[in-house]
Design a protein around this motif. Sequence first.
Motif, mmCIF file in Angstrom:
data_model
loop_
_atom_site.group_PDB
_atom_site.id
_atom_site.type_symbol
_atom_site.label_atom_id
_atom_site.label_comp_id
_atom_site.label_asym_id
_atom_site.label_seq_id
_atom_site.Cartn_x
_atom_site.Cartn_y
_atom_site.Cartn_z
ATOM 1 N N ASN A 64 0.833 -1.196 0.000
ATOM 2 C CA ASN A 64 0.000 0.000 0.000
ATOM 3 C C ASN A 64 0.873 1.255 0.000
ATOM 4 N N GLY A 65 1.131 1.804 -1.168
ATOM 5 C CA GLY A 65 1.897 3.043 -1.276
ATOM 6 C C GLY A 65 3.384 2.812 -1.399
ATOM 7 N N LYS A 66 4.108 3.895 -1.684
ATOM 8 C CA LYS A 66 5.540 3.814 -1.935
ATOM 9 C C LYS A 66 6.373 3.726 -0.660
ATOM 10 N N LEU A 67 5.772 4.111 0.482
ATOM 11 C CA LEU A 67 6.549 4.146 1.724
ATOM 12 C C LEU A 67 6.764 2.764 2.319
ATOM 13 N N GLN A 68 6.019 1.771 1.850
ATOM 14 C CA GLN A 68 6.161 0.398 2.337
ATOM 15 C C GLN A 68 6.107 0.348 3.871
ATOM 16 N N LYS A 69 5.002 0.847 4.409
ATOM 17 C CA LYS A 69 4.842 0.870 5.861
ATOM 18 C C LYS A 69 4.708 -0.545 6.405
ATOM 19 N N ARG A 70 5.399 -0.794 7.501
ATOM 20 C CA ARG A 70 5.378 -2.120 8.099
ATOM 21 C C ARG A 70 4.214 -2.272 9.075
ATOM 22 N N ILE A 71 3.706 -3.501 9.129
ATOM 23 C CA ILE A 71 2.787 -3.929 10.185
ATOM 24 C C ILE A 71 3.398 -5.196 10.762
ATOM 25 N N GLY A 72 4.043 -5.076 11.907
ATOM 26 C CA GLY A 72 4.783 -6.201 12.441
ATOM 27 C C GLY A 72 5.881 -6.604 11.471
ATOM 28 N N ASN A 73 5.958 -7.912 11.153
ATOM 29 C CA ASN A 73 6.978 -8.345 10.206
ATOM 30 C C ASN A 73 6.480 -8.321 8.755
ATOM 31 N N GLY A 74 5.250 -7.799 8.555
ATOM 32 C CA GLY A 74 4.699 -7.677 7.207
ATOM 33 C C GLY A 74 4.570 -6.224 6.784
#
Length: 227
Positions: free
Chosen positions: A145-155
């Motif tokens: 989701n988007g260019k920033l590649q935000k993390r959610i835990g290890n995903g």
Amino acid sequence: PPPPPSPPPPSPPSPSSSAVVVAGDPFTRKNGVDTRFFLDENKLVPVFEQPPFNISYRVGNPLDAAQHAGADWIVEVRVAVAEGLTPSNDVFVSVVDPATLLRDGTREPPLPGAPLTTMRASVGGTPLLAGAHTFPAMVVTAGVNGKLQKRIGNGFSERVDIVTADLHIRIATAKAKKFNEEEMQVKALHLDVEFMRFNSSAARGVLPELWGLVPISAGTKKLLSRP
């Protein structure tokens, strides 16, 4: 000299509406106004219809009752295609088990053809991998989701875009920002939905009623109060 020609008549307004967000708790935001609503827990409830598509949400509480009370988060979205057209192309999107995101280690962002990390998606029962996929009724794209590649835990925060000629919805995984602790934010993994484009003259259901596009029904009014 002859009079100048009359100006052309104005173009009719487009039925397409600007983006509307449905997020978190769940609430919906249109033109800067937030409206909180409540759905039955662990049931797929129809909330938006634009033929031939019917969109339903399932809300739940991924946390222990001691940590949080109430089914406050969208955890699954179904985009059903009207029976008699292409029912095999129904789209299901749901969150993964948040516990898998709290394990040690990290993963790379999913490239085309790879499994997603924070959501499960399928079309007609077939798992949807990252990348663009064309079906008779729509184009479905899945990925980070988007260019920033935000993390959610290890995903990663990921999204699925479902696009037709006059409908575009985006379903994305998100952390619960109402909590301060990162672990709690991940445990309350949920889906946010953005209606990027839709036909306001054809839209019906709970959400169009909350947006003021059609008269609100008695049933929808009841959803404005917690059961």
